[in-house]
Design a protein around this motif. Sequence first.
Motif, PDB file in Angstrom:
ATOM      1  N   VAL A  71       0.825  -1.208   0.000  1.00 22.66           N
ATOM      2  CA  VAL A  71       0.000   0.000   0.000  1.00 22.66           C
ATOM      3  C   VAL A  71       0.860   1.259   0.000  1.00 22.66           C
ATOM      4  O   VAL A  71       1.905   1.314   0.658  1.00 22.66           O
ATOM      5  CB  VAL A  71      -0.938  -0.018   1.224  1.00 22.66           C
ATOM      6  N   CYS A  72       0.401   2.288  -0.732  1.00 25.09           N
ATOM      7  CA  CYS A  72       1.096   3.573  -0.731  1.00 25.09           C
ATOM      8  C   CYS A  72       0.242   4.701  -0.167  1.00 25.09           C
ATOM      9  O   CYS A  72       0.761   5.760   0.161  1.00 25.09           O
ATOM     10  CB  CYS A  72       1.582   3.927  -2.135  1.00 25.09           C
ATOM     11  N   GLN A  73      -1.089   4.495  -0.060  1.00 26.10           N
ATOM     12  CA  GLN A  73      -1.948   5.515   0.536  1.00 26.10           C
ATOM     13  C   GLN A  73      -3.164   4.863   1.170  1.00 26.10           C
ATOM     14  O   GLN A  73      -3.698   3.882   0.651  1.00 26.10           O
ATOM     15  CB  GLN A  73      -2.413   6.549  -0.505  1.00 26.10           C
ATOM     16  N   VAL A  74      -3.594   5.410   2.310  1.00 20.00           N
ATOM     17  CA  VAL A  74      -4.785   4.924   2.995  1.00 20.00           C
ATOM     18  C   VAL A  74      -5.795   6.059   3.117  1.00 20.00           C
ATOM     19  O   VAL A  74      -5.434   7.236   3.196  1.00 20.00           O
ATOM     20  CB  VAL A  74      -4.452   4.371   4.400  1.00 20.00           C
ATOM     21  N   ALA A  75      -7.093   5.693   3.124  1.00 23.23           N
ATOM     22  CA  ALA A  75      -8.174   6.650   3.331  1.00 23.23           C
ATOM     23  C   ALA A  75      -9.242   5.961   4.159  1.00 23.23           C
ATOM     24  O   ALA A  75      -9.496   4.762   3.988  1.00 23.23           O
ATOM     25  CB  ALA A  75      -8.743   7.128   1.998  1.00 23.23           C
ATOM     26  N   ALA A  76      -9.887   6.697   5.058  1.00 23.48           N
ATOM     27  CA  ALA A  76     -10.870   6.107   5.963  1.00 23.48           C
ATOM     28  C   ALA A  76     -12.167   6.902   5.923  1.00 23.48           C
ATOM     29  O   ALA A  76     -12.159   8.130   6.047  1.00 23.48           O
ATOM     30  CB  ALA A  76     -10.322   6.068   7.389  1.00 23.48           C
ATOM     31  N   GLY A  77     -13.287   6.189   5.735  1.00 27.22           N
ATOM     32  CA  GLY A  77     -14.599   6.813   5.734  1.00 27.22           C
ATOM     33  C   GLY A  77     -15.301   6.601   7.065  1.00 27.22           C
ATOM     34  O   GLY A  77     -14.690   6.204   8.057  1.00 27.22           O
ATOM     35  N   SER A 110      -9.381   9.604  -1.938  1.00 28.96           N
ATOM     36  CA  SER A 110      -9.894  10.385  -0.819  1.00 28.96           C
ATOM     37  C   SER A 110     -11.239   9.806  -0.422  1.00 28.96           C
ATOM     38  O   SER A 110     -12.055   9.465  -1.285  1.00 28.96           O
ATOM     39  CB  SER A 110     -10.042  11.864  -1.204  1.00 28.96           C
ATOM     40  N   ALA A 111     -11.472   9.685   0.882  1.00 32.41           N
ATOM     41  CA  ALA A 111     -12.727   9.139   1.391  1.00 32.41           C
ATOM     42  C   ALA A 111     -13.457  10.176   2.224  1.00 32.41           C
ATOM     43  O   ALA A 111     -12.873  10.785   3.121  1.00 32.41           O
ATOM     44  CB  ALA A 111     -12.467   7.884   2.227  1.00 32.41           C
ATOM     45  N   GLY A 112     -14.738  10.392   1.898  1.00 30.25           N
ATOM     46  CA  GLY A 112     -15.594  11.210   2.728  1.00 30.25           C
ATOM     47  C   GLY A 112     -16.298  10.328   3.741  1.00 30.25           C
ATOM     48  O   GLY A 112     -15.900   9.178   3.968  1.00 30.25           O
ATOM     49  N   ALA A 113     -17.354  10.833   4.339  1.00 31.58           N
ATOM     50  CA  ALA A 113     -18.070  10.031   5.330  1.00 31.58           C
ATOM     51  C   ALA A 113     -18.585   8.739   4.707  1.00 31.58           C
ATOM     52  O   ALA A 113     -18.368   7.646   5.234  1.00 31.58           O
ATOM     53  CB  ALA A 113     -19.218  10.840   5.926  1.00 31.58           C
ATOM     54  N   PHE A 114     -19.246   8.853   3.549  1.00 32.74           N
ATOM     55  CA  PHE A 114     -19.815   7.673   2.901  1.00 32.74           C
ATOM     56  C   PHE A 114     -19.631   7.698   1.385  1.00 32.74           C
ATOM     57  O   PHE A 114     -20.386   7.070   0.656  1.00 32.74           O
ATOM     58  CB  PHE A 114     -21.310   7.552   3.237  1.00 32.74           C
TER      59      PHE A 114
END
Length: 399
Positions: free
Chosen positions: A159-165, A209-213
């Motif tokens: 992995v090179c980038q993580v995003a969390a919603g 990029s992750a938003g809320a949902f």
Amino acid sequence: MAMTKVSGGKSVVLAWGSGEDGQLGMGNDDEKDWACEIKSLHPKQVTAVVAGSRNSLVICDDGNLFTWGWNQRSTLGHPPKTKTESVPSPVKELSGVKNKIVQAAIGGWHCLAVDDKGCTYAWGGNEYGQCGEEPERKNEGALKRDIVIPQCCVPHLSVCQVAAGGTHSVVLTTDGHIWTWGQPWPPGDIKQISTPVKVQGPERVRLISAGAFHNLALEESGLLWAWGNNEYGQLGTGDTQPRSQPILVQGLSGLTLVDIAAGGWHSNALTDKGEVYAWGRGEHGRLGFGDDKSSKMVPQKVQFLQGENVIQVSCGGTHSVALTRDGRMFSYGRGDHGRLGYGRKTTTGHPIEVPINIPAPNNSSNGRWRAEYVACGGRHTLAIASWVDEEEETADKLD
């Protein structure tokens, strides 16, 4: 994206907005109407800041990670001895890993981090499997509700980038593919997916990029994809239908995109010419269209930032901040709890500059603070700023 390298010299981490869960890192739960330095982080050299809905996180140049704010779900990576923590403290279980943490993300109540060798770690809330594959279960068929100690997840992915919603996780692998797990949106009949699945559609992706949902993914080719909740048009598809699979965002053809940001219910994209495009929920003026606070189904240019040469955008729950090449920050959206950072609690769709009124280092008089990176959370904002002498700034302008 929550990663940046600051320039040499004196740098500080700034915070403003709501402090009710200690997320400003000031040692109390006071809110701040102005940008204030998190003095307890001195003299650490911070290279990345992340602002969550009720939490905050920084990564230092030595790879150590510090967290603070709401901790009832072990979101800070510390045992939940207290409900909130108002002073940054290290995530000790990550301090001992062999490789350096280089990037991280905060979701609704879980966190992700990735090291310089592509290994991903997760902790916090896990009732939807958002922390990834979890071999230890409370009882047959039931996932552990909370992951108290950060654990390595998705070991088969580099992995090179993580995003969390809000209740899901997204990662970008070094080969340009996207994987996701947790509660999908729309959820349909599936309540949880703890095993990562590959997202079909986007190829050779360079930013997520992750938003809320909802989620955004920018390809190297410049194509922008979106999927997830679309109640306010935050997918930019011209309608409000949710998508379980990625679909191309409309209205951006012919533009070269360099940055993207997904907020609670709105989205931003930035072009190589420093122009900002916004879409999704317009309530409180978070899109930056002045007195027009209506939602937008497709991307529209933020004319009020025209000519400011923006180099980064960040979307929070109900506000946004744009960072310019010369280190100025412009905020707009909901203004209560000081989240806009310029001393007034006025809600506005007109971008207004956020002043950095903190003392100069070592009584310096010839220079100024220049913002390097900004991260919007639910009701607060973090930023990295560095001191620039007049001579250095003059040299930068001549280059």
